[in-house]
Design a protein around this motif. Structure first.
Motif, short mmCIF file in Angstrom:
data_model
loop_
_atom_site.label_atom_id
_atom_site.label_comp_id
_atom_site.label_asym_id
_atom_site.label_seq_id
_atom_site.Cartn_x
_atom_site.Cartn_y
_atom_site.Cartn_z
N VAL A 1 0.82 -1.20 0.00
CA VAL A 1 0.00 0.00 0.00
C VAL A 1 0.87 1.26 0.00
O VAL A 1 0.59 2.23 -0.72
CB VAL A 1 -0.96 0.01 1.21
N THR B 1 -5.54 1.58 0.13
CA THR B 1 -5.75 0.16 0.43
C THR B 1 -6.81 -0.43 -0.50
O THR B 1 -6.65 -1.54 -1.02
CB THR B 1 -6.19 -0.03 1.90
N ALA B 2 -7.88 0.32 -0.70
CA ALA B 2 -8.95 -0.17 -1.57
C ALA B 2 -8.43 -0.45 -2.98
O ALA B 2 -8.71 -1.49 -3.57
CB ALA B 2 -10.10 0.83 -1.61
N PHE C 1 -5.28 -0.93 -3.86
CA PHE C 1 -4.30 -2.01 -3.79
C PHE C 1 -5.00 -3.37 -3.80
O PHE C 1 -4.60 -4.30 -4.51
CB PHE C 1 -3.45 -1.86 -2.52
N LEU C 2 -6.09 -3.47 -3.03
CA LEU C 2 -6.82 -4.73 -2.98
C LEU C 2 -7.54 -5.03 -4.29
O LEU C 2 -7.62 -6.17 -4.72
CB LEU C 2 -7.81 -4.74 -1.81
N LEU D 1 -6.69 -8.53 -5.76
CA LEU D 1 -7.74 -9.54 -5.78
C LEU D 1 -8.47 -9.58 -7.12
O LEU D 1 -9.40 -10.35 -7.30
CB LEU D 1 -8.76 -9.31 -4.67
N ARG E 1 -10.57 -7.43 -8.40
CA ARG E 1 -12.00 -7.13 -8.23
C ARG E 1 -12.27 -5.70 -8.63
O ARG E 1 -11.42 -4.82 -8.45
CB ARG E 1 -12.40 -7.30 -6.75
N LEU F 1 -15.43 -4.28 -4.56
CA LEU F 1 -14.96 -3.74 -3.29
C LEU F 1 -15.57 -2.34 -3.20
O LEU F 1 -15.83 -1.71 -4.22
CB LEU F 1 -13.44 -3.65 -3.26
N TYR F 2 -15.81 -1.89 -1.98
CA TYR F 2 -16.53 -0.63 -1.82
C TYR F 2 -15.71 0.35 -1.00
O TYR F 2 -15.14 -0.01 0.02
CB TYR F 2 -17.86 -0.92 -1.10
N THR G 1 -14.03 -12.74 0.85
CA THR G 1 -13.25 -11.62 0.31
C THR G 1 -12.39 -10.99 1.41
O THR G 1 -11.24 -10.64 1.18
CB THR G 1 -14.18 -10.55 -0.29
N ALA H 1 -8.55 -10.54 1.35
CA ALA H 1 -8.02 -9.18 1.34
C ALA H 1 -6.94 -9.00 2.40
O ALA H 1 -6.00 -8.24 2.21
CB ALA H 1 -9.16 -8.18 1.57
N PRO I 1 -2.82 -10.28 1.32
CA PRO I 1 -1.70 -9.50 0.75
C PRO I 1 -1.33 -8.29 1.61
O PRO I 1 -0.39 -7.57 1.28
CB PRO I 1 -2.25 -9.04 -0.61
N LEU I 2 -2.05 -8.05 2.70
CA LEU I 2 -1.72 -6.93 3.58
C LEU I 2 -0.97 -7.47 4.80
O LEU I 2 -0.45 -8.57 4.77
CB LEU I 2 -3.01 -6.22 4.01
N TRP J 1 -9.13 -1.56 7.27
CA TRP J 1 -9.46 -1.17 5.90
C TRP J 1 -9.86 -2.35 5.04
O TRP J 1 -10.77 -2.26 4.21
CB TRP J 1 -8.30 -0.39 5.27
N ARG K 1 -13.35 -3.00 5.90
CA ARG K 1 -14.25 -1.95 5.48
C ARG K 1 -14.56 -2.03 3.99
O ARG K 1 -15.70 -1.88 3.57
CB ARG K 1 -13.65 -0.59 5.82
N VAL K 2 -13.55 -2.28 3.17
CA VAL K 2 -13.84 -2.33 1.73
C VAL K 2 -14.53 -3.62 1.31
O VAL K 2 -15.19 -3.65 0.28
CB VAL K 2 -12.60 -2.09 0.82
N SER K 3 -14.38 -4.70 2.11
CA SER K 3 -15.00 -5.94 1.65
C SER K 3 -16.30 -6.29 2.37
O SER K 3 -17.13 -6.99 1.81
CB SER K 3 -14.01 -7.10 1.73
N VAL L 1 -18.48 -3.91 3.98
CA VAL L 1 -19.48 -2.84 3.98
C VAL L 1 -19.73 -2.40 2.55
O VAL L 1 -18.79 -2.26 1.78
CB VAL L 1 -18.98 -1.64 4.81
N SER L 2 -20.99 -2.18 2.19
CA SER L 2 -21.23 -1.67 0.85
C SER L 2 -22.21 -0.50 0.85
O SER L 2 -22.75 -0.14 -0.17
CB SER L 2 -21.73 -2.78 -0.08
#
Ligand SMILES: Nc1ncnc2c1ncn2[C@@H]1O[C@H](COP(=O)(O)OP(=O)(O)OP(=O)(O)O)[C@@H](O)[C@H]1O
Ligand SMILES: [Mg+2]
Lengths: 299, 399
Positions: free
Chosen positions: A8, A28-29, A31-32, A36, A38, A199-200, B53, B57, B60-61, B71, B74-76, B78-79
């Motif tokens: 990141v 981060t979003a 990067f993922l 991934l 996605r 991803l959101y 997911t 996720a 790789p972190l 994080w 949060r990205v995987s 929550v939408s």
């Protein structure tokens, strides 16, 4: 094409070098999304850099930016491909003269028609282009909330296998998937199924210090003290419950406009002259003008 | 929005347990799954796929870094923006062991609101009967024509519970047809066949390069969106419930119906009601609807609607149906201004005021109605079945 970022922090540095300052959440979003494979859905306030991140990513990783701008009533053919009708007609004219000349010398109508619906006459629209480009592209599906829900269902299908079928040619499958960024201003809620696929990340306003940095990156000539003052004023505007609160883009516009008018200082007078750069709605403008001294005070 | 994320390199949540290949270790997976469940229990719709997911996720972190755990989740998981606050709270409780102080305060309120909601909004069955079943249903209800005649014009307020139940079933059987609008999309005008470009080409070839007469296309028509803005306070609750039931019988256009409730505050309930299991839908709506008591603030609520939704295009091209008696506690100038803007942001405004009654010469007495009147396209009562039928008839004509 450049390699994927190692982590990141590395990604953040690469983006900053190209003028985009991403905070940890956004970095981060992204990067993922890359790791991934996605799609990434970015929702957020107006003018906070949702579109810009996709552009920067294309530059940073030497990918082609393919942009699909959504609007009410957009349909699959406008997004995928169309036949080049004008060229087909020219070809048909040429062919029919030849057919008349050839008389019985083995003229094959089927072959002639096949040729008309070959790749030569296909006009690529963004989604076909993205499937063909694969990971050499960043696909930006901008303002997806403006399209209607049928189109969303169609997108969902495409995003699940990056495959599309043209009846006359066959099925085209992406050899690798492009990096997909979708943006939405939330004029309506997107379908859960589409959100699930992605991803959101919610992009809020940056903190004041970060926004000053962004302004200085985008407008390097500006005095830091002025940038700080403008950012503070914009943050007060955002607290006012305006119909259209100013985004980062407006902050930058304001600083730029002050520069054009050679106003080295943000005070009530210069603010009044330049307020239109940052507050664009008529009702909002009235409200802001009434509170001007409060807005520009301090900093 | 301020960043509530735990900062950079916070306390290490998982040391050695988290090391290893592309997938997080077993222990860590258990922890991540447990966190996902906790989040689900707090009301965030977390699917199994989302949990997978999340695990992928984290890999790789750096799972030892609390910020990365935050994080990645949060990205995987929550939408929706609305869920972010819940996510933050559950994350803090789960990973940082913070006590859940506001849970206790929130529960009774939610329960209270749920009961009120149950009383005001009865979600209809998922499958309202088609018109062909109506006759059958009338028979089932024991409603002979004369009863129906009586019921048609009987004010809801004067009906017995049984009569109301019978009426509600009838209402559910009526289909609302919103007017249709042109879209940019085209369809071939001759019905039946989709356009066939190859055929056109062949024909052209046979005509020696002379294209066949152009295929006729016409803009596609699609139903306009219907936006219901329902006053659910006090005496209005019953009428609003009928209207809602009415709207839901247009099942096929369900995704084109938006529903808002208001009292002292405005709240959007479309998502809460657009849900398979009615009970769950109610529970969800209850979480959104908090203060239904106190005087009605029609102007403020419509102003909210305009600012939060209208300006962003939700009512663009739509028919907005407001159900309220127009008795406004707030400033009439606010109501007038909100109506004026709403008018600009929508296709047509219908106002249903049950207190208008059956008298067509009725002069609306409420000050609110007086200031709203110039911006209303159609004023109806909605106080009996006949007037609801009137709405159903008028709606398709508002093209
Ligand atoms: N983090 C950032 N780093 C650098 N520049 C930024 C950043 N955020 C915003 N900007 C600037 O703000 C401008 C507006 O951003 P952009 O158009 O991407 O916003 P948006 O979120 O897509 O807005 P809209 O909702 O209106 O489409 C960009 O051109 C860029 O100059
Ligand atoms: Mg944008």
């Amino acid at each position: 094409m450049r390699d994927r970022p190692a982590d990141v922090a590395h990604l953040t540095e690469l983006l900053a070098a190209d003028g985009y300052l991403a905070d940890r959440g956004l970095a981060t979003a992204v990067f993922l999304a890359l790791s991934l494979d996605r799609p990434l859905l970015l929702e957020g306030e107006v003018g906070v850099g949702k579109t810009e991140i996709a552009k920067t990513l294309a530059t940073t990783f030497g990918r082609k930016l393919i942009r699909l701008q959504c609007y009410e009533g957009i349909d699959a053919s406008q997004a995928l491909y169309e036949w080049d009708y004008a060229r087909q007609m020219l070809q048909i004219r040429a062919m029919s003269t030849r057919a008349a000349d050839a008389l019985d010398s083995g003229y094959d109508e089927d072959a002639a028609v096949d040729a008309l619906f070959g790749p030569k006459f296909l006009i690529e629209r963004p989604l076909l282009a993205a499937v063909r480009a694969g990971d050499a592209a960043v696909l930006l599906i901008d303002e997806v909330d403006r399209a209607d829900d049928e189109f969303e269902a169609f997108l969902l299908e495409l995003l699940s296998d990056f495959q599309l079928t043209i009846p006359e040619i066959g099925t085209i499958t992406a050899s690798s998937s492009p990096l997909v960024i979708l943006t939405s201003n939330r004029t309506r809620e997107l379908h859960d199924a589409l959100k699930r696929r992605c991803l959101y990340h919610w992009v809020g306003y940056p903190g004041a210090a970060r926004e000053v940095e962004i302004v200085l990156t985008r407008e390097p000539g500006v005095a830091p003290a002025l940038a700080r003052k403008v950012v503070a004023a914009v943050n007060r505007l955002r607290e006012l419950d305006l119909a259209k609160p100013p985004g980062v883009a407006e902050t930058i516009d304001w600083v730029r406009t002050l520069g054009v008018l050679r106003a080295g200082e943000l005070d009530e007078h210069s603010a009044l002259d330049t307020l239109g750069a940052v507050v664009k709605d008529r009702d909002d403008l009235e409200l802001a003008q009434a509170r001007l001294s409060e807005i520009v005070s301090g900093g | 929005m301020a960043d509530t994320a735990p900062g950079g390199h916070g306390p290490s949540a998982f040391g050695p347990a988290a090391e290893g290949g592309a997938h997080p270790g077993r222990d860590l997976v258990d922890v991540l799954v447990a966190f996902g469940r906790r989040l689900r229990a707090a009301g965030v719709a977390v699917g199994t796929g989302d949990l997978r997911t999340y695990c992928a996720a984290v890999a790789p972190l750096d799972p030892g870094d609390l910020g990365d755990l935050y994080w990645a989740g949060r990205v995987s998981l929550v939408s929706r923006r609305e869920d972010l606050a819940v996510y933050d709270r559950v994350f803090r409780q789960f990973f940082l062991d913070e006590p859940d102080d506001d849970l206790g305060k929130r529960m009774p309120l939610a329960k209270h609101a749920r009961d009120q909601l149950r009383a005001a909004v009865e979600v209809p069955r998922a499958d309202p009967p088609g018109p062909e079943q109506r006759e059958e249903q009338r028979a089932e209800l024991g409603l002979v024509a004369s009863d129906l005649q009586v019921l048609r014009a009987k004010a809801f307020a004067d009906c017995t519970d049984d009569e109301l139940a019978a009426l509600r079933k009838l209402i559910a059987a009526i289909r609302l047809t919103p007017p249709r609008r042109r879209t940019r999309r085209h369809v071939p005008a001759r019905r039946g066949r989709a356009p066939d470009p190859r055929r056109t080409a062949r024909e052209t070839l046979r005509r020696h390069g002379e294209p066949p007469p152009p295929r006729h296309r016409r803009p596609r028509l699609r139903p306009r969106r219907l936006v219901l803005v329902l006053d659910v306070s006090g005496s209005m609750a019953g009428y609003s419930r009928n209207l809602l039931q009415f709207a839901y019988s247009t099942t096929r256009a369900l995704d084109r119906v938006e529903v808002f409730c208001f009292g002292t505050r405005l709240t959007r309930v479309t998502r809460e009601l657009d849900h398979r299991a009615p009970d769950e839908a109610l529970a969800r709506a209850a979480r959104t609807v908090l203060d239904w008591e106190g005087g009605t603030r029609v102007g403020d609520c419509l102003d909210r609607f305009v600012r939060d939704w209208g300006r962003r295009g939700l009512s663009r091209g739509a028919v907005v149906v407001i159900c309220s008696d127009g008795l406004d506690r707030g400033d009439p100038a606010v109501l007038a201004h909100a109506m004026e803007r709403l008018k600009r942001l929508s296709h047509a405004i219908i106002w249903m005021n049950p207190h208008r009654g059956a008298d067509p010469r009725h002069v609306p007495a409420a000050l609110g109605m007086l200031v709203a009147a110039p911006h209303i396209d159609l004023l109806l009562s909605g106080h009996d079945l006949a007037s609801l039928l009137e709405l159903a008839t008028a709606l398709p004509r508002l093209r």
